[in-house]
Structure formats: structure tokens, C-alpha cells
Write an enzyme that holds these catalytic residues in place. Structure first.
Site, short mmCIF file in Angstrom:
data_model
loop_
_atom_site.label_atom_id
_atom_site.label_comp_id
_atom_site.label_asym_id
_atom_site.label_seq_id
_atom_site.Cartn_x
_atom_site.Cartn_y
_atom_site.Cartn_z
N ARG A 173 0.61 -1.23 0.04
CA ARG A 173 0.00 0.17 -0.05
C ARG A 173 0.84 1.38 -0.04
O ARG A 173 0.50 2.33 0.65
CB ARG A 173 -0.87 0.06 1.08
N SER A 229 -10.47 1.06 4.31
CA SER A 229 -9.79 0.63 5.46
C SER A 229 -8.94 1.83 6.27
O SER A 229 -8.04 2.52 5.30
CB SER A 229 -8.69 -0.36 5.34
N GLU A 304 -3.61 3.94 7.00
CA GLU A 304 -3.48 3.64 5.48
C GLU A 304 -3.82 5.20 4.78
O GLU A 304 -3.24 5.62 4.18
CB GLU A 304 -4.30 2.56 4.91
C1 LIG Z 1 -15.46 1.91 0.12
C2 LIG Z 1 -13.88 1.92 0.05
C3 LIG Z 1 -13.41 0.73 -0.05
C4 LIG Z 1 -11.80 0.51 -0.46
N1 LIG Z 1 -11.33 -0.55 -0.74
C5 LIG Z 1 -10.05 -0.55 -1.06
C6 LIG Z 1 -9.35 -1.76 -1.21
O1 LIG Z 1 -10.06 -2.83 -1.17
N2 LIG Z 1 -8.20 -2.00 -1.18
C7 LIG Z 1 -7.35 -0.57 -1.42
O2 LIG Z 1 -6.00 -0.77 -1.63
N3 LIG Z 1 -7.88 0.46 -1.34
C8 LIG Z 1 -9.26 0.67 -1.02
N4 LIG Z 1 -9.80 1.86 -0.60
C9 LIG Z 1 -9.15 3.05 -0.61
C10 LIG Z 1 -8.95 3.90 -1.88
O3 LIG Z 1 -10.02 3.64 -2.74
C11 LIG Z 1 -7.78 3.49 -3.10
O4 LIG Z 1 -6.28 3.65 -1.96
C12 LIG Z 1 -7.56 4.37 -4.08
O5 LIG Z 1 -6.70 3.58 -4.87
C13 LIG Z 1 -7.22 5.67 -3.90
O6 LIG Z 1 -7.37 6.34 -5.15
P1 LIG Z 1 -8.01 7.96 -5.19
O7 LIG Z 1 -7.97 8.26 -6.60
O8 LIG Z 1 -8.99 7.92 -4.44
O9 LIG Z 1 -6.79 8.63 -4.58
P2 LIG Z 1 -6.60 9.77 -3.46
O10 LIG Z 1 -7.34 9.29 -2.12
O11 LIG Z 1 -7.24 11.05 -4.21
O12 LIG Z 1 -5.22 9.95 -2.93
C14 LIG Z 1 -4.38 8.94 -2.26
C15 LIG Z 1 -2.90 9.21 -2.45
O13 LIG Z 1 -2.55 8.96 -3.88
C16 LIG Z 1 -1.59 10.24 -4.51
N5 LIG Z 1 -2.31 10.34 -5.82
C17 LIG Z 1 -3.55 10.32 -6.13
N6 LIG Z 1 -3.36 10.63 -7.47
C18 LIG Z 1 -2.15 10.69 -7.95
C19 LIG Z 1 -1.34 10.84 -9.05
N7 LIG Z 1 -1.99 10.95 -10.24
N8 LIG Z 1 0.15 10.90 -9.16
C20 LIG Z 1 0.67 10.97 -7.73
N9 LIG Z 1 -0.17 10.31 -6.78
C21 LIG Z 1 -1.24 10.35 -6.76
C22 LIG Z 1 -2.28 11.16 -3.34
O14 LIG Z 1 -1.26 12.56 -3.46
C23 LIG Z 1 -2.59 10.65 -2.22
O15 LIG Z 1 -1.18 10.66 -1.67
C24 LIG Z 1 -11.21 1.94 -0.60
C25 LIG Z 1 -11.97 3.13 -0.30
C26 LIG Z 1 -13.13 3.07 -0.02
C27 LIG Z 1 -13.76 4.57 0.15
#
Ligand SMILES: Cc1cc2nc3c(=O)[nH]c(=O)nc-3n(C[C@H](O)[C@H](O)[C@H](O)COP(=O)(O)OP(=O)(O)OC[C@H]3O[C@@H](n4cnc5c(N)ncnc54)[C@H](O)[C@@H]3O)c2cc1C
Length: 322
Positions: A173, A229, A304
Site C-alpha cells: 500500500r 480501511s 493507510e
Molecule cells: C469503500 C472503499 C473501499 C476501499 N477498498 C479498498 C481496497 O480494497 N483496497 C485498497 O487498496 N484501497 C481501498 N480503498 C482506498 C482507496 O480507494 C484506494 O487507495 C484508491 O486507490 C485511492 O485512489 P484515489 O484516486 O481516491 O486517491 P486519493 O485518495 O485521491 O489519493 C491517495 C494518494 O495518492 C496520491 N495520488 C493520487 N493521484 C495521484 C497521481 N496521479 N500521481 C501521484 N500521486 C497521486 C495522493 O497524493 C495521495 O497521496 C477503499 C476506499 C473506499 C472508500
């Protein structure tokens, strides 16, 4: 020239001023950003980075905000969002190039329909592809890095570089790209990544996706705003006491509340927003969980979920607990 006029004259994408960040994250929490900008091209993103650098403004990059807790006071700087304006993918044989704003659930479904396997574990992860790569997200003991060949990213000074999988420093992660552009660090913004997929019968893949989605639906509180999580599954703690959800549940904390933030009664590693939760509520609740767990098992849980403070620092939320 004021801030707004300057930004718009530079052609950096869609600009929203004083934009409430609660509209850009799954927890529905967060005050206003001075500016939220959604570029549609790498050139627009590069111009925005240079502008922020010249003006000395903090800048953070986000996708769909599904792993972020924004400060109640918002951010005195710029939020660069790579979302639907920066989406899409192309397929050549088993190789897929995905832009970072792509909504992951749709990508996973479409690859499966085309008989391309490897990302089924990410079905239902509600983020952008760039966020998934930065977080090295996944489920069922898999991570997106398992299928990555290269990542193309933009640096703070507007330069583009390609990283091999080894250079991305993927681990559980996390990756080199997490906390992109944190002030004082040499950060990178993911523009796109190249995946290598396997081949499988589409109907087999469809069954697998339905199985993964049904399992998530039964386990997670998907109807209340949450951030997935909250605490990470650290191997040494897991070996002694199990997964974080089990630990929090066995500490008797399901249903514990601080203001409108509550430990989910469905899954104890989720904190849900009952309606009016603030970042302060979430940080207070996380602090209480960590203290009580530490008292019981002698370990501090790390998060996380990342916290974005008013100055544009992105740190694990567990470092800012109250
Ligand atoms: C209901 C639910 C279920 C979930 N289940 C899972 C799961 O099963 N497994 C899991 O791993 N995660 C899970 N997550 C967490 C989350 O969805 C993931 O971590 C997801 O990949 C984050 O993507 P995001 O676009 O929302 O990133 P953001 O929350 O917008 O950003 C997260 C991080 O990534 C960085 N970031 C985003 N885009 C870029 C980019 N283009 N370049 C560089 N850095 C960037 C940001 O700066 C930040 O540090 C869940 C979340 C929810 C709400």
C-alpha cells in the site's frame, strides 16, 4: 493580476476557487481549497506546477479522494485533481496504457469484458487509476503493481520521466509516488502507467468480478461515507493479533463515536461519517482507537488513510491523531 485571473490566463484546466474539499473525497469532510484545478492534458498540469512553484504555493495532487482526510480548514494552496478530464485507456494485445484520472471500477469491468485478466482484485475500489498506483492498492493479497510494467510521471519542474516497476519502490500500500509533491520533497505526479495483463475467458472473469463485488458488498459499509480501511495491515502485528478490523473489534470498539464519526458496526476497520463528521472528529476517534488497542495488545496501529493539512502536507492520519 489577481490569483484567479493569473490561473485562468495560463490555461491550466478547469479552475474552481474556494472549492469545498468535502465535495472531492469519499468521507465528505474538508474545508475549502484556495483553488482546485482539473487539468485535461499533461501540458496543462505542467503549467500549473510551474505556476505553483513560481508563486511559492503548496500544491497537492489527488484523484477521487477515497484515501484522504482533508483538514476542516481546507488547504491554503492548490489542489491538482486528476479525474474524469484526465481519463481513458488504450489496449494493444495484452498491454494496456491507462491515464491516471481513469475511474478504476469501469476500467476493471471493461478489461474483463475484453478477456484481459489481472485487475479483478481491484473490482469495486472506488478511486482513480493514479491513486491506485500511488497507493499500490488492491485486495485479496494482490496489488496493482503485480501488473505494472512502467509508470510515466511529471516532476515539480514540469519534466516527464518513465519509471520501471522496480524504480517505483512499490511495497504494501505504498510507492515512490505517495505524497506526491509534498513541500520540500522531489515529488512526481503519475500521468499514466503501462499494464501487462493475462488472457482469460470473459465469462470466467465476469464470474470472478461478481464474486469479488458480492464479498465487498457483504463486508463493507458502502452506504455511509467512509474512506475504506483506516489502519494498515502491518505483517508483524498481523502475525501476533490478526488484521486491524479484528483487533479493533476484539478491543470492543465497534460503534464507538466521536462527534459524527463512528467505528462501523459492519467492519471495525472502517470509520463512517454519520452526517456532520469533521476531520477533528475522525482524528479524535482514531486517537482513541489507537490508545485502547495499544493498551490491549502493545502495538500502535498506523493508518493507510492520509491526512492533508492546511499547509498542504500529506501524512498518515495516525501521525495527527488527537
Ligand atoms: C469503500 C472503499 C473501499 C476501499 N477498498 C479498498 C481496497 O480494497 N483496497 C485498497 O487498496 N484501497 C481501498 N480503498 C482506498 C482507496 O480507494 C484506494 O487507495 C484508491 O486507490 C485511492 O485512489 P484515489 O484516486 O481516491 O486517491 P486519493 O485518495 O485521491 O489519493 C491517495 C494518494 O495518492 C496520491 N495520488 C493520487 N493521484 C495521484 C497521481 N496521479 N500521481 C501521484 N500521486 C497521486 C495522493 O497524493 C495521495 O497521496 C477503499 C476506499 C473506499 C472508500
Amino acid at each position: 493580476m489577481n490569483f484567479e485571473k493569473k490561473l485562468r490566463s495560463l490555461s491550466v484546466g478547469e479552475v474552481s476557487l474556494e472549492e469545498p474539499l468535502k465535495n472531492h473525497c469519499s468521507w465528505k469532510i474538508g474545508g475549502p481549497a484556495d483553488a482546485l484545478v482539473e487539468p485535461g492534458t499533461p501540458e496543462e498540469a505542467a503549467r500549473l506546477l510551474l505556476f505553483a512553484r513560481e508563486e511559492g504555493l503548496p500544491l497537492i495532487v489527488i484523484g477521487r479522494g477515497t484515501n484522504l482526510l482533508f483538514s476542516d480548514r481546507g488547504i491554503r494552496g492548490i489542489v491538482l485533481k486528476l479525474g474524469s478530464r484526465f481519463a481513458g485507456w488504450s489496449v494493444s494485445g495484452r498491454t494496456v496504457i491507462v491515464r491516471s484520472g481513469q475511474w478504476v471500477p469501469r476500467l476493471v469491468r471493461n478489461l474483463a469484458e475484453g478477456g484481459l485478466s489481472g485487475l479483478e482484485h481491484a473490482a469495486g475500489i472506488p478511486g482513480s487509476f493514479g491513486g491506485l498506483v500511488a497507493m499500490n492498492g488492491g485486495s485479496l493479497r494482490r496489488s496493482v503493481s503485480d501488473n505494472i510494467l512502467f509508470v510515466t510521471a511529471l516532476s515539480r519542474d514540469g519534466g516527464v520521466r518513465q519509471f520501471s516497476r522496480e524504480e517505483c519502490a512499490f511495497s504494501y500500500r505504498t510507492s515512490l509516488f505517495q505524497n506526491a509533491l509534498r513541500p520540500g520533497r522531489k515529488g512526481w505526479i503519475i500521468l499514466e502507467a503501462v499494464l501487462e495483463c493475462g488472457e482469460e475467458d470473459p465469462s470466467t472473469l465476469r464470474r470472478e468480478l461478481l464474486r469479488v463485488l458480492a464479498e465487498r458488498k457483504g463486508k463493507f459499509p458502502l452506504k455511509q461515507p467512509n474512506c475504506g480501511s483506516v489502519f494498515t495491515n502491518a505483517p508483524e502485528i498481523y502475525a501476533e493479533a490478526g488484521a486491524p478490523g479484528k483487533i479493533v473489534e476484539e478491543t470492543g470498539l465497534k460503534g464507538l463515536r466521536a462527534g459524527d464519526a463512528q467505528v462501523s458496526s459492519l467492519h471495525a476497520n472502517f470509520i463512517v461519517n454519520l452526517g456532520g463528521a469533521t476531520a477533528r472528529d475522525v482524528l479524535t476517534l482514531m486517537g482513541e482507537i489507537r490508545r485502547r488497542v495499544h493498551r490491549r495488545i502493545g502495538h500502535w496501529l498506523a493508518s493507510e488513510v492520509l491526512y492533508a493539512d492546511e499547509e498542504g502536507n500529506l501524512v498518515p492520519a495516525s501521525e495527527r491523531c488527537l
